[in-house]
Motif scaffolding. Structure first.
Motif, PDB file in Angstrom:
ATOM      1  N   MET A 184      91.733  12.870  24.741  1.00 43.41           N
ATOM      2  CA  MET A 184      90.408  12.503  24.785  1.00 43.41           C
ATOM      3  C   MET A 184      89.669  12.880  26.172  1.00 43.41           C
ATOM      4  SD  MET A 184      90.550   8.903  22.671  1.00 43.41           S
ATOM      5  CE  MET A 184      88.838   8.724  22.452  1.00 43.41           C
ATOM      6  N   CYS A 185      90.261  13.252  26.952  1.00 45.40           N
ATOM      7  CA  CYS A 185      89.415  13.547  28.286  1.00 45.40           C
ATOM      8  C   CYS A 185      90.053  14.863  28.989  1.00 45.40           C
ATOM      9  CB  CYS A 185      89.836  12.452  29.395  1.00 45.40           C
ATOM     10  SG  CYS A 185      89.087  10.640  28.781  1.00 45.40           S
ATOM     11  N   PRO A 186      90.067  15.716  28.280  1.00 46.00           N
ATOM     12  CA  PRO A 186      91.068  17.259  28.591  1.00 46.00           C
ATOM     13  C   PRO A 186      90.239  17.873  29.989  1.00 46.00           C
ATOM     14  CG  PRO A 186      89.892  17.606  26.792  1.00 46.00           C
ATOM     15  CD  PRO A 186      89.659  16.115  26.784  1.00 46.00           C
ATOM     16  N   GLU A 187      88.994  17.654  30.083  1.00 46.62           N
ATOM     17  CA  GLU A 187      88.246  18.287  30.973  1.00 46.62           C
ATOM     18  C   GLU A 187      88.459  17.637  32.543  1.00 46.62           C
ATOM     19  OE1 GLU A 187      85.817  15.172  29.895  1.00 46.62           O
ATOM     20  OE2 GLU A 187      86.832  16.399  28.872  1.00 46.62           O
ATOM     21  N   THR A 188      88.982  16.737  32.620  1.00 47.06           N
ATOM     22  CA  THR A 188      89.144  16.006  33.913  1.00 47.06           C
ATOM     23  C   THR A 188      90.091  16.522  34.850  1.00 47.06           C
ATOM     24  OG1 THR A 188      90.437  14.192  33.010  1.00 47.06           O
ATOM     25  CG2 THR A 188      88.241  13.837  32.953  1.00 47.06           C
ATOM     26  N   GLU A 189      89.805  16.417  36.074  1.00 47.37           N
ATOM     27  CA  GLU A 189      90.672  16.639  37.055  1.00 47.37           C
ATOM     28  C   GLU A 189      91.980  16.113  36.981  1.00 47.37           C
ATOM     29  OE1 GLU A 189      92.249  19.135  40.434  1.00 47.37           O
ATOM     30  OE2 GLU A 189      90.671  19.730  38.762  1.00 47.37           O
ATOM     31  N   ALA A 190      91.787  14.682  36.448  1.00 46.51           N
ATOM     32  CA  ALA A 190      93.355  13.816  36.371  1.00 46.51           C
ATOM     33  C   ALA A 190      93.985  14.505  35.182  1.00 46.51           C
ATOM     34  CB  ALA A 190      92.856  12.494  36.247  1.00 46.51           C
ATOM     35  N   ALA A 191      93.395  14.931  34.306  1.00 42.99           N
ATOM     36  CA  ALA A 191      94.060  15.235  33.007  1.00 42.99           C
ATOM     37  C   ALA A 191      95.147  16.882  33.415  1.00 42.99           C
ATOM     38  CB  ALA A 191      93.162  15.663  31.910  1.00 42.99           C
ATOM     39  N   ARG A 192      94.054  17.431  34.416  1.00 38.24           N
ATOM     40  CA  ARG A 192      94.741  18.859  34.575  1.00 38.24           C
ATOM     41  C   ARG A 192      95.993  18.745  35.441  1.00 38.24           C
ATOM     42  NH1 ARG A 192      95.162  21.705  38.614  1.00 38.24           N
ATOM     43  NH2 ARG A 192      93.856  20.800  40.102  1.00 38.24           N
ATOM     44  N   LYS A 193      95.737  17.875  36.670  1.00 36.73           N
ATOM     45  CA  LYS A 193      96.940  17.553  37.498  1.00 36.73           C
ATOM     46  C   LYS A 193      98.113  16.795  36.795  1.00 36.73           C
ATOM     47  CE  LYS A 193      94.406  17.297  41.889  1.00 36.73           C
ATOM     48  NZ  LYS A 193      94.203  16.442  42.864  1.00 36.73           N
ATOM     49  N   GLY A 210     104.328   4.369  24.473  1.00 36.59           N
ATOM     50  CA  GLY A 210     103.296   5.142  23.632  1.00 36.59           C
ATOM     51  C   GLY A 210     102.760   6.472  24.049  1.00 36.59           C
ATOM     52  N   SER A 211     103.533   7.052  24.850  1.00 36.27           N
ATOM     53  CA  SER A 211     102.721   8.427  25.308  1.00 36.27           C
ATOM     54  C   SER A 211     101.308   8.156  25.762  1.00 36.27           C
ATOM     55  CB  SER A 211     102.927   9.521  23.903  1.00 36.27           C
ATOM     56  OG  SER A 211     104.238   9.532  23.694  1.00 36.27           O
ATOM     57  N   VAL A 212     101.087   7.247  26.618  1.00 36.56           N
ATOM     58  CA  VAL A 212      99.624   6.769  26.952  1.00 36.56           C
ATOM     59  C   VAL A 212      98.775   8.160  27.498  1.00 36.56           C
ATOM     60  CG1 VAL A 212      98.104   5.284  28.414  1.00 36.56           C
ATOM     61  CG2 VAL A 212     100.232   4.306  27.331  1.00 36.56           C
ATOM     62  N   LEU A 251      95.536   0.318  28.810  1.00 38.80           N
ATOM     63  CA  LEU A 251      96.767   0.852  29.406  1.00 38.80           C
ATOM     64  C   LEU A 251      96.158   2.155  30.256  1.00 38.80           C
ATOM     65  CD1 LEU A 251      98.884   1.421  25.937  1.00 38.80           C
ATOM     66  CD2 LEU A 251      99.107  -0.519  27.921  1.00 38.80           C
ATOM     67  N   SER A 252      96.938   2.338  31.468  1.00 32.84           N
ATOM     68  CA  SER A 252      96.507   3.141  32.555  1.00 32.84           C
ATOM     69  C   SER A 252      97.363   4.467  31.852  1.00 32.84           C
ATOM     70  CB  SER A 252      96.975   2.889  33.718  1.00 32.84           C
ATOM     71  OG  SER A 252      96.433   3.823  34.560  1.00 32.84           O
ATOM     72  N   ALA A 253      96.692   5.592  32.000  1.00 30.97           N
ATOM     73  CA  ALA A 253      97.250   6.645  31.938  1.00 30.97           C
ATOM     74  C   ALA A 253      98.100   7.195  32.860  1.00 30.97           C
ATOM     75  CB  ALA A 253      96.206   7.864  31.696  1.00 30.97           C
ATOM     76  N   CYS A 271      87.346   8.198  30.526  1.00 33.51           N
ATOM     77  CA  CYS A 271      87.483   9.314  31.690  1.00 33.51           C
ATOM     78  C   CYS A 271      87.463   9.288  33.020  1.00 33.51           C
ATOM     79  CB  CYS A 271      86.704  10.736  30.808  1.00 33.51           C
ATOM     80  SG  CYS A 271      87.225  11.170  29.210  1.00 33.51           S
ATOM     81  N   LYS A 272      86.638   8.105  33.507  1.00 35.05           N
ATOM     82  CA  LYS A 272      86.488   7.781  34.987  1.00 35.05           C
ATOM     83  C   LYS A 272      87.964   7.104  35.491  1.00 35.05           C
ATOM     84  CE  LYS A 272      81.361   7.806  34.642  1.00 35.05           C
ATOM     85  NZ  LYS A 272      80.302   7.017  35.017  1.00 35.05           N
ATOM     86  N   THR A 273      88.042   6.104  34.569  1.00 37.75           N
ATOM     87  CA  THR A 273      89.107   5.173  35.084  1.00 37.75           C
ATOM     88  C   THR A 273      90.316   5.233  34.756  1.00 37.75           C
ATOM     89  OG1 THR A 273      88.583   3.496  33.492  1.00 37.75           O
ATOM     90  CG2 THR A 273      87.307   3.292  35.417  1.00 37.75           C
ATOM     91  N   ASN A 274      90.819   6.320  33.703  1.00 34.14           N
ATOM     92  CA  ASN A 274      91.926   6.646  33.478  1.00 34.14           C
ATOM     93  C   ASN A 274      92.876   5.576  32.543  1.00 34.14           C
ATOM     94  OD1 ASN A 274      91.365   8.864  34.788  1.00 34.14           O
ATOM     95  ND2 ASN A 274      92.734   8.240  36.703  1.00 34.14           N
ATOM     96  N   ILE A 275      91.734   4.783  31.675  1.00 36.25           N
ATOM     97  CA  ILE A 275      92.256   3.698  30.721  1.00 36.25           C
ATOM     98  C   ILE A 275      92.138   4.375  29.396  1.00 36.25           C
ATOM     99  CG2 ILE A 275      91.844   1.328  30.063  1.00 36.25           C
ATOM    100  CD1 ILE A 275      92.864   1.559  32.688  1.00 36.25           C
ATOM    101  N   PHE A 276      93.230   3.961  28.450  1.00 36.04           N
ATOM    102  CA  PHE A 276      93.369   4.234  27.062  1.00 36.04           C
ATOM    103  C   PHE A 276      93.565   2.697  26.446  1.00 36.04           C
ATOM    104  CE2 PHE A 276      95.734   4.806  23.484  1.00 36.04           C
ATOM    105  CZ  PHE A 276      95.066   5.830  22.767  1.00 36.04           C
ATOM    106  N   THR A 277      92.900   2.855  25.328  1.00 32.86           N
ATOM    107  CA  THR A 277      93.253   1.559  24.334  1.00 32.86           C
ATOM    108  C   THR A 277      93.172   1.813  22.849  1.00 32.86           C
ATOM    109  OG1 THR A 277      92.915  -0.755  24.243  1.00 32.86           O
ATOM    110  CG2 THR A 277      90.750   0.551  24.554  1.00 32.86           C
TER     111      THR A 277
END
Length: 177
Positions: free
Chosen positions: A142-151, A133-135, A117-119, A89-95
């Protein structure tokens, strides 16, 4: 007292489907349904993990949907693999990994299918296209509360609004002709 203990035991076994997207595309005529098997766990340095089951489905020539195994020439109805989704949730990486790690997962070897993979794309836009793959959507679950997810969610919604408006405009132009 006993009913309270029983209720608490049952509640610990319930896994809500809140940290996965229901399905994502795996190519032309293919999608994978996803089931969350464990509750999400924080494993340090911004990383979270959940165990998932992914079941691929393919469209047939007859127009129906068939469950497939991970290898597409396998018998119909034998599909489904379990693996681990990890999001930072800090670096916006998914794997997605075949192994469970109890601390941040190591960088994957180059020759394996597993990738960090970068979100977000290099231009800062959400990486939400099905060919990737809809990264973004899998990371955001998994990180819905982050500002990056909101934006990112706002940007994805704006993109879809533009697509829908273009389709409506095209429909109106066709009616005029």
């Amino acid at each position: 007292m006993i009913p309270l203990l029983f209720a608490a035991a049952l509640q610990s076994e319930i896994v809500l489907q809140t940290n996965v997207i229901e399905k994502f595309s795996c190519g032309a005529g293919c999608h994978k349904k996803v089931e969350q098997l464990t509750n999400m766990v924080e494993i340090g340095d911004g990383w979270r993990k959940i165990k998932v089951k992914r079941t691929p489905y393919m469209w047939t020539r007859e127009g129906g949907l068939e469950q497939r195994a991970p290898v597409f020439d396998s018998p119909i109805g034998t599909g489904g693999t379990t693996s681990w989704n990890y999001s930072n949730c800090k670096t916006n990486i998914f794997t997605n990994r075949s192994r469970e790690y109890f601390s941040p997962p190591p960088s994957p070897p180059e020759e394996k299918w597993e990738r960090n993979l970068s979100a977000f794309t290099s231009s800062g836009k959400p990486n939400f296209f099905s060919k990737n793959g809809s990264v973004f959507q899998r990371w955001r679950a998994m990180c819905p509360e982050t500002e990056a997810a909101r934006k990112g969610t706002e940007e994805v919604k704006a993109w879809w609004d533009r697509v829908i408006n273009m389709l409506k405009d095209g429909e109106e132009d066709n009616k005029k002709e």
